[in-house]
Design an enzyme around this catalytic site. Structure first.
Site, PDB file in Angstrom:
ATOM      1  N   ASP A  10       1.571  -1.270  -0.366  1.00 20.29           N
ATOM      2  CA  ASP A  10      -0.438  -0.094  -0.284  1.00 20.29           C
ATOM      3  C   ASP A  10       0.927   1.073   0.125  1.00 20.29           C
ATOM      4  O   ASP A  10       1.974   1.208   0.452  1.00 20.29           O
ATOM      5  CB  ASP A  10      -0.713  -0.220   1.420  1.00 20.29           C
ATOM      6  CG  ASP A  10      -1.416   1.487   1.868  1.00 20.29           C
ATOM      7  OD1 ASP A  10      -2.134   1.345   0.394  1.00 20.29           O
ATOM      8  OD2 ASP A  10      -1.646   1.608   2.257  1.00 20.29           O
ATOM      9  N   LEU A  11       0.754   2.170  -0.549  1.00 17.02           N
ATOM     10  CA  LEU A  11       1.227   3.929  -0.741  1.00 17.02           C
ATOM     11  C   LEU A  11       1.171   4.536   0.695  1.00 17.02           C
ATOM     12  O   LEU A  11       2.798   4.111   1.611  1.00 17.02           O
ATOM     13  CB  LEU A  11       1.019   4.045  -1.610  1.00 17.02           C
ATOM     14  CG  LEU A  11       1.881   5.298  -1.915  1.00 17.02           C
ATOM     15  CD1 LEU A  11       3.413   5.222  -2.346  1.00 17.02           C
ATOM     16  CD2 LEU A  11       1.547   6.451  -3.470  1.00 17.02           C
ATOM     17  N   ASP A  12      -0.038   4.786   1.049  1.00 17.37           N
ATOM     18  CA  ASP A  12      -0.295   5.700   2.267  1.00 17.37           C
ATOM     19  C   ASP A  12      -0.148   5.280   3.607  1.00 17.37           C
ATOM     20  O   ASP A  12      -0.699   4.658   3.667  1.00 17.37           O
ATOM     21  CB  ASP A  12      -1.636   7.164   1.790  1.00 17.37           C
ATOM     22  CG  ASP A  12      -2.046   7.283   2.764  1.00 17.37           C
ATOM     23  OD1 ASP A  12      -0.507   8.079   4.314  1.00 17.37           O
ATOM     24  OD2 ASP A  12      -2.835   7.885   3.877  1.00 17.37           O
ATOM     25  N   THR A  18       1.217   9.887   3.388  1.00 17.96           N
ATOM     26  CA  THR A  18       0.741  11.093   2.617  1.00 17.96           C
ATOM     27  C   THR A  18      -0.421  11.914   3.769  1.00 17.96           C
ATOM     28  O   THR A  18      -1.090  12.719   3.639  1.00 17.96           O
ATOM     29  CB  THR A  18      -0.140  10.653   1.391  1.00 17.96           C
ATOM     30  OG1 THR A  18       0.172   9.519   1.306  1.00 17.96           O
ATOM     31  CG2 THR A  18       1.774  11.551   0.420  1.00 17.96           C
ATOM     32  N   LYS A  46      -8.596   6.523   6.067  1.00 16.68           N
ATOM     33  CA  LYS A  46      -7.119   6.231   5.847  1.00 16.68           C
ATOM     34  C   LYS A  46      -7.334   5.245   5.035  1.00 16.68           C
ATOM     35  O   LYS A  46      -8.505   4.199   5.476  1.00 16.68           O
ATOM     36  CB  LYS A  46      -6.614   5.405   6.576  1.00 16.68           C
ATOM     37  CG  LYS A  46      -5.682   7.344   7.655  1.00 16.68           C
ATOM     38  CD  LYS A  46      -4.633   6.588   8.830  1.00 16.68           C
ATOM     39  CE  LYS A  46      -4.064   7.808   8.708  1.00 16.68           C
ATOM     40  NZ  LYS A  46      -2.897   7.759  10.374  1.00 16.68           N
ATOM     41  N   SER A 115      -3.065   0.857  -4.169  1.00 15.80           N
ATOM     42  CA  SER A 115      -2.561   1.867  -3.099  1.00 15.80           C
ATOM     43  C   SER A 115      -4.606   1.555  -3.854  1.00 15.80           C
ATOM     44  O   SER A 115      -4.242   1.942  -5.445  1.00 15.80           O
ATOM     45  CB  SER A 115      -2.185   2.782  -3.877  1.00 15.80           C
ATOM     46  OG  SER A 115      -2.432   4.040  -3.010  1.00 15.80           O
ATOM     47  N   ALA A 116      -4.826   2.995  -2.952  1.00 12.83           N
ATOM     48  CA  ALA A 116      -6.596   3.650  -3.386  1.00 12.83           C
ATOM     49  C   ALA A 116      -6.270   4.141  -4.084  1.00 12.83           C
ATOM     50  O   ALA A 116      -7.400   5.298  -5.150  1.00 12.83           O
ATOM     51  CB  ALA A 116      -7.394   3.659  -2.239  1.00 12.83           C
ATOM     52  N   LYS A 146     -10.786  -0.889  -2.005  1.00 12.03           N
ATOM     53  CA  LYS A 146     -10.983  -1.630  -0.632  1.00 12.03           C
ATOM     54  C   LYS A 146     -12.219  -1.035   0.517  1.00 12.03           C
ATOM     55  O   LYS A 146     -12.592  -0.634   0.458  1.00 12.03           O
ATOM     56  CB  LYS A 146      -9.400  -1.257   0.074  1.00 12.03           C
ATOM     57  CG  LYS A 146      -8.047  -1.391  -1.002  1.00 12.03           C
ATOM     58  CD  LYS A 146      -7.357  -0.727  -0.180  1.00 12.03           C
ATOM     59  CE  LYS A 146      -6.375  -0.438  -0.762  1.00 12.03           C
ATOM     60  NZ  LYS A 146      -4.913   0.341  -0.488  1.00 12.03           N
ATOM     61  N   GLU A 170      -0.018  -2.902   4.577  1.00  6.87           N
ATOM     62  CA  GLU A 170      -1.409  -2.484   4.213  1.00  6.87           C
ATOM     63  C   GLU A 170      -1.233  -1.577   6.086  1.00  6.87           C
ATOM     64  O   GLU A 170      -1.387  -2.574   6.871  1.00  6.87           O
ATOM     65  CB  GLU A 170      -2.433  -3.381   4.495  1.00  6.87           C
ATOM     66  CG  GLU A 170      -2.972  -3.022   3.303  1.00  6.87           C
ATOM     67  CD  GLU A 170      -3.744  -1.544   2.888  1.00  6.87           C
ATOM     68  OE1 GLU A 170      -3.912  -0.848   3.813  1.00  6.87           O
ATOM     69  OE2 GLU A 170      -3.806  -1.412   1.554  1.00  6.87           O
ATOM     70  N   ASP A 171      -1.764  -0.385   6.047  1.00  3.59           N
ATOM     71  CA  ASP A 171      -2.351   0.086   7.246  1.00  3.59           C
ATOM     72  C   ASP A 171      -3.548   0.271   7.812  1.00  3.59           C
ATOM     73  O   ASP A 171      -3.649   0.492   8.695  1.00  3.59           O
ATOM     74  CB  ASP A 171      -1.502   2.086   7.007  1.00  3.59           C
ATOM     75  CG  ASP A 171      -1.698   2.592   6.443  1.00  3.59           C
ATOM     76  OD1 ASP A 171      -1.805   1.962   5.063  1.00  3.59           O
ATOM     77  OD2 ASP A 171      -2.352   3.979   6.618  1.00  3.59           O
TER      78      ASP A 171
END
Ligand code: B16
Ligand code: MG
Length: 216
Positions: A10-12, A18, A46, A115-116, A146, A170-171
Site C-alpha cells: 500500500d502507499l499512504d 501522505t 485512511k 494503492s487506492a 478496498k 497495509e496500514d
C-alpha cells in the site's frame, strides 16, 4: 508458511505518510464549508477512496451536496492536496522501505503497489521510487475500492503470482480486509488495536525482514 513470489505494498501509511497532507486538504475544505475536521476524524479516511472520503467528511459536517457539487469539491480538495505532494522529496520515504525492497529484489521477489490513490504515480515520481515496482495498481486502475480485494488480485494477476504466493503490507483496516478476502498473507503497519486481523503487525517496514516474512 509458503513460497513468496510477490510483495504488494500500500502507499499512504506504508511507504510514505501522505495522510498528513490529505488531512490538511480535507480540513481546509471542511472549514470552507463551515465546520471543523479533527485529526481523529481523519483516521476514518485512511485507505478510503477520494469520493468515499468526501462522503464521510460531509456526514461529519452534517452537509448535503448534490453529485455535481461533490465532484467539484473533490476536485478542489485534490488540487490543494497536490500542492503538498508536489513539494515531496525522497527524504519522505518511510524508514526501512528501500532496505526491504533491496532484500526482496535480491531474493527474486517481485514488488507491486496496491494503492487506492489516483495520485500514486505522481507521488512515486516525487519520491523517486517508481522503478522499484514491477507493477503499479492504483485508484486509476480499479473499479472497486478496498475492502474489495480487486486492487491486490489485479497486482497478483499482473505478476503471474497466485494469491497464496503474495504478501500484502497495509496500514488500513479496509486494506487488511481486502488482503484477507484476496486469500493473501498480510502484514499490518501500525497497531494491533485495529489491525489485529493481519498475520503480523509491525510499526513500520523497518521492522520487516525476509526471514520474518518466511514464517507467515
Ligand atoms: P487520492 P492508500 C489512500 O492511499 C489514502 O490512504 C486515502 O486517505 C485517500 O483518500 C485515498 O488513497 C485516495 O487518494 O485522493 O490521491 O486518489 O493508503 O490506498 O495508498
Ligand atoms: Mg494506506
Amino acid at each position: 508458511m509458503g513460497q513468496i513470489s510477490a510483495c504488494i505494498f500500500d502507499l499512504d501509511g506504508v511507504v510514505v505518510d501522505t495522510a498528513k497532507y490529505h488531512y490538511q486538504a480535507w480540513k481546509r475544505l471542511a472549514n470552507e464549508l463551515g465546520f471543523d475536521f479533527t485529526l481523529d476524524d481523519n483516521e476514518r479516511l485512511k485507505g478510503v477512496s477520494r469520493m468515499d472520503s468526501l462522503n464521510i467528511l460531509l456526514e461529519i459536517g452534517n452537509q448535503k451536496l448534490d453529485e455535481e457539487q461533490k465532484l467539484a469539491y473533490a476536485e478542489k480538495k485534490n488540487i490543494c492536496y497536490l500542492e503538498f505532494v508536489n513539494k515531496m522529496t525522497p527524504e519522505e520515504i518511510l524508514p526501512g522501505t528501500i532496505k526491504l525492497f533491496t532484500e526482496l529484489k535480491e531474493a527474486g521477489i517481485k514488488i507491486a503497489l496496491g494503492s487506492a490513490s489516483k495520485n500514486a504515480i505522481t507521488i512515486l515520481e516525487k519520491i523517486n521510487i517508481v522503478n522499484w515496482f514491477d507493477i503499479i495498481i492504483d485508484g486509476t486502475k480499479t473499479q472497486k475500492a478496498k475492502p474489495d480485494p480487486q486492487v491486490f488480485l489485479l497486482g497478483a494477476k499482473g505478476l503471474n503470482a497466485t494469491p497464496q504466493e503474495c504478501i500484502v503490507f497495509e496500514d488500513a483496516e479496509a486494506g487488511i480486509e481486502a488482503a484477507l478476502k484476496a486469500g493473501m498473507r498480510c502484514v499490518g503497519i501500525g497497531s494491533s488495536d485495529n489491525l489485529g486481523n493481519a498475520h503480523m503487525v509491525v510499526s513500520g517496514l523497518n521492522e520487516v525482514t525476509l526471514k520474518k516474512l518466511e514464517f507467515l
